[in-house]
Design a protein around this motif. Sequence first.
Motif, PDB file in Angstrom:
ATOM      1  N   VAL A 112      96.403   7.107  21.079  1.00  0.00           N
ATOM      2  CA  VAL A 112      96.331   7.357  19.739  1.00  0.00           C
ATOM      3  C   VAL A 112      95.819   5.969  19.646  1.00  0.00           C
ATOM      4  O   VAL A 112      94.873   5.746  18.710  1.00  0.00           O
ATOM      5  N   THR A 113      95.875   4.106  19.798  1.00  0.00           N
ATOM      6  CA  THR A 113      95.932   3.227  19.842  1.00  0.00           C
ATOM      7  C   THR A 113      93.755   2.858  20.573  1.00  0.00           C
ATOM      8  O   THR A 113      93.303   2.945  19.559  1.00  0.00           O
ATOM      9  N   ALA A 114      93.447   4.498  21.610  1.00  0.00           N
ATOM     10  CA  ALA A 114      92.159   4.102  21.352  1.00  0.00           C
ATOM     11  C   ALA A 114      91.070   4.570  20.746  1.00  0.00           C
ATOM     12  O   ALA A 114      90.273   4.851  20.665  1.00  0.00           O
ATOM     13  N   ARG A 115      91.828   6.130  20.378  1.00  0.00           N
ATOM     14  CA  ARG A 115      91.234   7.214  18.942  1.00  0.00           C
ATOM     15  C   ARG A 115      90.740   5.787  18.006  1.00  0.00           C
ATOM     16  O   ARG A 115      89.435   6.319  17.285  1.00  0.00           O
ATOM     17  N   PHE A 116      92.016   5.669  17.565  1.00  0.00           N
ATOM     18  CA  PHE A 116      91.580   4.713  16.356  1.00  0.00           C
ATOM     19  C   PHE A 116      90.864   3.794  16.523  1.00  0.00           C
ATOM     20  O   PHE A 116      90.352   3.289  15.323  1.00  0.00           O
ATOM     21  N   ALA A 117      90.832   2.631  17.633  1.00  0.00           N
ATOM     22  CA  ALA A 117      90.266   1.840  17.340  1.00  0.00           C
ATOM     23  C   ALA A 117      88.405   2.829  18.110  1.00  0.00           C
ATOM     24  O   ALA A 117      87.290   1.519  17.468  1.00  0.00           O
ATOM     25  N   SER A 118      87.727   3.357  18.774  1.00  0.00           N
ATOM     26  CA  SER A 118      86.954   4.623  18.331  1.00  0.00           C
ATOM     27  C   SER A 118      86.540   4.299  17.490  1.00  0.00           C
ATOM     28  O   SER A 118      85.436   4.326  17.148  1.00  0.00           O
ATOM     29  N   ILE A 119      87.483   4.685  16.296  1.00  0.00           N
ATOM     30  CA  ILE A 119      86.513   5.245  14.635  1.00  0.00           C
ATOM     31  C   ILE A 119      86.100   3.922  14.147  1.00  0.00           C
ATOM     32  O   ILE A 119      85.582   3.844  13.488  1.00  0.00           O
ATOM     33  N   VAL A 120      87.523   2.696  14.750  1.00  0.00           N
ATOM     34  CA  VAL A 120      86.755   1.577  13.338  1.00  0.00           C
ATOM     35  C   VAL A 120      85.666   0.627  14.215  1.00  0.00           C
ATOM     36  O   VAL A 120      85.089   0.160  13.206  1.00  0.00           O
ATOM     37  N   THR A 121      85.623   1.061  15.495  1.00  0.00           N
ATOM     38  CA  THR A 121      84.623   0.063  16.351  1.00  0.00           C
ATOM     39  C   THR A 121      82.895   0.485  14.808  1.00  0.00           C
ATOM     40  O   THR A 121      82.595   0.138  15.012  1.00  0.00           O
ATOM     41  N   THR A 122      83.297   2.280  15.332  1.00  0.00           N
ATOM     42  CA  THR A 122      81.583   3.038  15.208  1.00  0.00           C
ATOM     43  C   THR A 122      82.096   2.652  13.257  1.00  0.00           C
ATOM     44  O   THR A 122      80.620   2.404  13.046  1.00  0.00           O
ATOM     45  N   ALA A 123      82.967   2.159  12.783  1.00  0.00           N
ATOM     46  CA  ALA A 123      82.064   1.930  11.577  1.00  0.00           C
ATOM     47  C   ALA A 123      82.474   0.840  11.571  1.00  0.00           C
ATOM     48  O   ALA A 123      81.019   0.224  10.397  1.00  0.00           O
ATOM     49  N   LEU A 124      82.543   0.254  11.839  1.00  0.00           N
ATOM     50  CA  LEU A 124      82.069  -1.382  12.203  1.00  0.00           C
ATOM     51  C   LEU A 124      80.714  -1.787  11.996  1.00  0.00           C
ATOM     52  O   LEU A 124      79.720  -2.303  11.165  1.00  0.00           O
ATOM     53  N   GLY A 125      80.170  -1.187  13.753  1.00  0.00           N
ATOM     54  CA  GLY A 125      78.844  -1.632  13.600  1.00  0.00           C
ATOM     55  C   GLY A 125      77.819   0.005  12.742  1.00  0.00           C
ATOM     56  O   GLY A 125      76.772  -0.546  12.446  1.00  0.00           O
ATOM     57  N   ALA A 126      78.554   0.967  11.885  1.00  0.00           N
ATOM     58  CA  ALA A 126      77.521   1.817  10.640  1.00  0.00           C
ATOM     59  C   ALA A 126      77.904   0.577   9.578  1.00  0.00           C
ATOM     60  O   ALA A 126      76.245   0.981   8.997  1.00  0.00           O
ATOM     61  N   LYS A 127      78.429  -0.010   9.369  1.00  0.00           N
ATOM     62  CA  LYS A 127      78.519  -1.549   7.666  1.00  0.00           C
ATOM     63  C   LYS A 127      77.526  -2.353   8.698  1.00  0.00           C
ATOM     64  O   LYS A 127      76.290  -3.062   7.780  1.00  0.00           O
ATOM     65  N   ALA A 128      77.080  -2.569  10.048  1.00  0.00           N
ATOM     66  CA  ALA A 128      76.229  -3.364  10.259  1.00  0.00           C
ATOM     67  C   ALA A 128      75.176  -3.293  10.172  1.00  0.00           C
ATOM     68  O   ALA A 128      73.974  -3.902   9.935  1.00  0.00           O
ATOM     69  N   GLU A 129      74.761  -1.758   9.921  1.00  0.00           N
ATOM     70  CA  GLU A 129      73.354  -1.436   9.905  1.00  0.00           C
ATOM     71  C   GLU A 129      73.432  -0.746   9.091  1.00  0.00           C
ATOM     72  O   GLU A 129      71.932  -0.342   8.116  1.00  0.00           O
ATOM     73  N   GLY A 130      74.152  -0.862   7.848  1.00  0.00           N
ATOM     74  CA  GLY A 130      73.708  -0.810   6.193  1.00  0.00           C
ATOM     75  C   GLY A 130      74.338   0.702   6.048  1.00  0.00           C
ATOM     76  O   GLY A 130      73.692   1.739   5.172  1.00  0.00           O
ATOM     77  N   GLY A 131      74.848   1.532   6.956  1.00  0.00           N
ATOM     78  CA  GLY A 131      75.614   3.517   7.039  1.00  0.00           C
ATOM     79  C   GLY A 131      77.162   3.176   7.135  1.00  0.00           C
ATOM     80  O   GLY A 131      77.308   2.466   6.850  1.00  0.00           O
ATOM     81  N   GLY A 132      76.296   4.543   7.128  1.00  0.00           N
ATOM     82  CA  GLY A 132      78.513   5.391   6.592  1.00  0.00           C
ATOM     83  C   GLY A 132      78.500   6.496   8.375  1.00  0.00           C
ATOM     84  O   GLY A 132      78.083   6.205   9.796  1.00  0.00           O
ATOM     85  N   ILE A 133      79.443   6.417   7.775  1.00  0.00           N
ATOM     86  CA  ILE A 133      80.071   7.650   9.506  1.00  0.00           C
ATOM     87  C   ILE A 133      80.622   9.086   9.287  1.00  0.00           C
ATOM     88  O   ILE A 133      80.464   9.669   8.027  1.00  0.00           O
ATOM     89  N   VAL A 134      80.527   9.591  10.365  1.00  0.00           N
ATOM     90  CA  VAL A 134      80.591  11.490  10.459  1.00  0.00           C
ATOM     91  C   VAL A 134      81.553  11.503  11.386  1.00  0.00           C
ATOM     92  O   VAL A 134      81.534  10.814  12.469  1.00  0.00           O
ATOM     93  N   VAL A 135      83.087  11.684  11.008  1.00  0.00           N
ATOM     94  CA  VAL A 135      84.074  12.077  12.382  1.00  0.00           C
ATOM     95  C   VAL A 135      83.854  14.199  11.797  1.00  0.00           C
ATOM     96  O   VAL A 135      84.577  14.628  11.041  1.00  0.00           O
ATOM     97  N   ARG A 136      83.065  14.285  13.091  1.00  0.00           N
ATOM     98  CA  ARG A 136      83.186  16.086  13.551  1.00  0.00           C
ATOM     99  C   ARG A 136      83.656  16.562  14.975  1.00  0.00           C
ATOM    100  O   ARG A 136      84.134  15.525  15.950  1.00  0.00           O
TER     101      ARG A 136
END
Length: 136
Positions: A112-136
């Motif tokens: 759970v911690t690894a999956r959670f970190a994956s989502i958060v890390t991706t969201a932080l990267g998207a924010k840095a790029e001025g974008g959003g995320i999709v979980v599919r």
Amino acid sequence: MGRDRVLARGNELEDFLVRREAVGHRITQVAGHAFLEDPDYGDTLAGFESTRTRLWGSEGLTALGCRFFPRLDGDDLYVERNEIDDFLAEPETLRPHLDRLADEGCYDTDHVTARFASIVTTALGAKAEGGGIVVR
């Protein structure tokens, strides 16, 4: 059974090509949007399909007042760039409860911690790029 993926979405395809091509990210076009993809297909995993209901859509998570993660129960999660700050506030609410949520969903806490970190890390990267995320 498939695995959910978290994809960072930015504003401009050209911007992605300039910034990401050198580090090995592939660009995928879906419905007119450009997505960064993890070249190793590992750092962006959000969990197995069952994770949508047993974890992200669980009553325990909903009881914590989450509004983004529960959307995964039965659907893909789209977080637009204007929602990314609100989305990133949600993990801070969840972080202290990951052990309990893992137990309730019959998952290992490390998973759970690894999956959670994956989502958060991706969201932080998207924010840095001025974008959003999709979980599919």
